[in-house]
Design a protein around this motif. Structure first.
Motif, mmCIF file in Angstrom:
data_model
loop_
_atom_site.group_PDB
_atom_site.id
_atom_site.type_symbol
_atom_site.label_atom_id
_atom_site.label_comp_id
_atom_site.label_asym_id
_atom_site.label_seq_id
_atom_site.Cartn_x
_atom_site.Cartn_y
_atom_site.Cartn_z
ATOM 1 N N ARG A 12 -22.908 52.398 10.724
ATOM 2 C CA ARG A 12 -22.537 51.116 10.135
ATOM 3 C C ARG A 12 -21.606 50.404 11.102
ATOM 4 O O ARG A 12 -20.776 51.024 11.759
ATOM 5 C CB ARG A 12 -21.778 51.321 8.843
ATOM 6 C CG ARG A 12 -22.600 51.728 7.700
ATOM 7 C CD ARG A 12 -21.718 51.808 6.478
ATOM 8 N NE ARG A 12 -22.523 52.085 5.321
ATOM 9 C CZ ARG A 12 -22.026 52.432 4.169
ATOM 10 N NH1 ARG A 12 -20.731 52.555 4.009
ATOM 11 N NH2 ARG A 12 -22.816 52.674 3.161
ATOM 12 N N VAL A 13 -21.708 49.088 11.135
ATOM 13 C CA VAL A 13 -20.801 48.290 11.956
ATOM 14 C C VAL A 13 -20.044 47.352 11.022
ATOM 15 O O VAL A 13 -20.651 46.568 10.295
ATOM 16 C CB VAL A 13 -21.551 47.500 13.049
ATOM 17 C CG1 VAL A 13 -20.587 46.636 13.845
ATOM 18 C CG2 VAL A 13 -22.303 48.458 13.974
ATOM 19 N N PHE A 14 -18.719 47.475 11.040
ATOM 20 C CA PHE A 14 -17.827 46.673 10.210
ATOM 21 C C PHE A 14 -17.244 45.563 11.075
ATOM 22 O O PHE A 14 -16.462 45.835 11.988
ATOM 23 C CB PHE A 14 -16.689 47.543 9.656
ATOM 24 C CG PHE A 14 -17.161 48.651 8.764
ATOM 25 C CD1 PHE A 14 -17.161 48.487 7.388
ATOM 26 C CD2 PHE A 14 -17.609 49.855 9.291
ATOM 27 C CE1 PHE A 14 -17.598 49.505 6.557
ATOM 28 C CE2 PHE A 14 -18.043 50.875 8.461
ATOM 29 C CZ PHE A 14 -18.047 50.702 7.091
ATOM 30 N N LEU A 15 -17.615 44.318 10.814
ATOM 31 C CA LEU A 15 -17.149 43.186 11.609
ATOM 32 C C LEU A 15 -15.874 42.602 11.015
ATOM 33 O O LEU A 15 -15.814 42.318 9.812
ATOM 34 C CB LEU A 15 -18.221 42.095 11.680
ATOM 35 C CG LEU A 15 -17.837 40.837 12.467
ATOM 36 C CD1 LEU A 15 -17.610 41.149 13.939
ATOM 37 C CD2 LEU A 15 -18.902 39.763 12.298
ATOM 38 N N VAL A 16 -14.868 42.395 11.881
ATOM 39 C CA VAL A 16 -13.615 41.753 11.488
ATOM 40 C C VAL A 16 -13.423 40.536 12.382
ATOM 41 O O VAL A 16 -13.575 40.618 13.605
ATOM 42 C CB VAL A 16 -12.410 42.706 11.651
ATOM 43 C CG1 VAL A 16 -11.109 41.998 11.291
ATOM 44 C CG2 VAL A 16 -12.594 43.960 10.812
ATOM 45 N N VAL A 17 -13.077 39.402 11.793
ATOM 46 C CA VAL A 17 -12.778 38.197 12.547
ATOM 47 C C VAL A 17 -11.296 38.232 12.921
ATOM 48 O O VAL A 17 -10.432 38.296 12.047
ATOM 49 C CB VAL A 17 -13.098 36.922 11.734
ATOM 50 C CG1 VAL A 17 -12.729 35.672 12.527
ATOM 51 C CG2 VAL A 17 -14.574 36.906 11.348
ATOM 52 N N VAL A 18 -11.024 38.190 14.211
ATOM 53 C CA VAL A 18 -9.654 38.252 14.712
ATOM 54 C C VAL A 18 -9.094 36.837 14.795
ATOM 55 O O VAL A 18 -9.684 35.956 15.412
ATOM 56 C CB VAL A 18 -9.607 38.933 16.103
ATOM 57 C CG1 VAL A 18 -8.209 38.889 16.682
ATOM 58 C CG2 VAL A 18 -10.109 40.360 16.001
ATOM 59 N N ASP A 19 -7.957 36.645 14.142
ATOM 60 C CA ASP A 19 -7.264 35.361 14.184
ATOM 61 C C ASP A 19 -5.773 35.639 14.277
ATOM 62 O O ASP A 19 -5.371 36.751 14.606
ATOM 63 C CB ASP A 19 -7.630 34.506 12.962
ATOM 64 C CG ASP A 19 -7.330 35.210 11.646
ATOM 65 O OD1 ASP A 19 -6.550 36.192 11.624
ATOM 66 O OD2 ASP A 19 -7.874 34.775 10.616
#
Length: 162
Positions: A12-19
């Motif tokens: 599984r790939v868990f995507l997080v948006v970095v801000d």
């Protein structure tokens, strides 16, 4: 086949948006823990805003380089934490444009991404513009589940949940 696509059948790939939000650490910690416990991997997306100096191309290029270097330094910081928490180096994406649009493009292009993980702000202004957009009219465009984590969770609570 790119690195993310080659991993698709195995993890599984868990995507997080970095801000720059205060709650980012919670989203990264949650995604890293979920990846650790499911044999998955974290992907980090950093979206830079386009520069607007068309009449001064040299200045625009310098600004774009500086913004890119800042994005890469920020991603390296979070990458080290993901590596520490999950035991795996994350997949990194840097895009330029509108954060919502670029996020949707990455989700459309990278078929191995399984889950989008965002942490909600706990202040009076609401959960944040990206969560507001994705739980509003844009929810139909999401090709993967959206995990919204309360931004006020402590590491101990995240560890217990995951």
């Amino acid at each position: 086949m790119n690195d993310v696509a080659s991993q698709a059948s195995r993890e599984r790939v868990f995507l997080v948006v970095v801000d720059q939000s205060d709650e980012l650490r919670v989203a990264v910690r949650y995604a890293a823990n979920r990846a650790l416990h499911t044999g998955g991997r974290v992907a980090l997306l950093y979206v830079t805003e386009p520069t607007e100096f068309q009449s001064f191309k040299a200045v625009e290029d310098l600004m774009r380089d500086e913004i890119r270097q800042n994005a890469e330094a920020t991603l390296q910081h979070w990458s080290k934490l993901v590596q520490e928490w999950s035991g795996k180096t994350p997949v990194l994406f840097v895009r330029e444009g509108n954060p919502r649009d670029e996020l949707l493009k990455v989700l459309d292009e990278e078929k191995s991404i399984s889950i989008l993980v965002l942490a909600a702000a706990s202040g009076k202004k609401g959960p944040g513009p990206l969560i507001t957009a994705l739980t509003g009219k844009l929810w139909k465009q999401l090709p993967v589940p959206l995990a919204i984590v309360p931004g006020s969770l402590s590491d101990d609570v995240i560890d217990a949940l995951t």
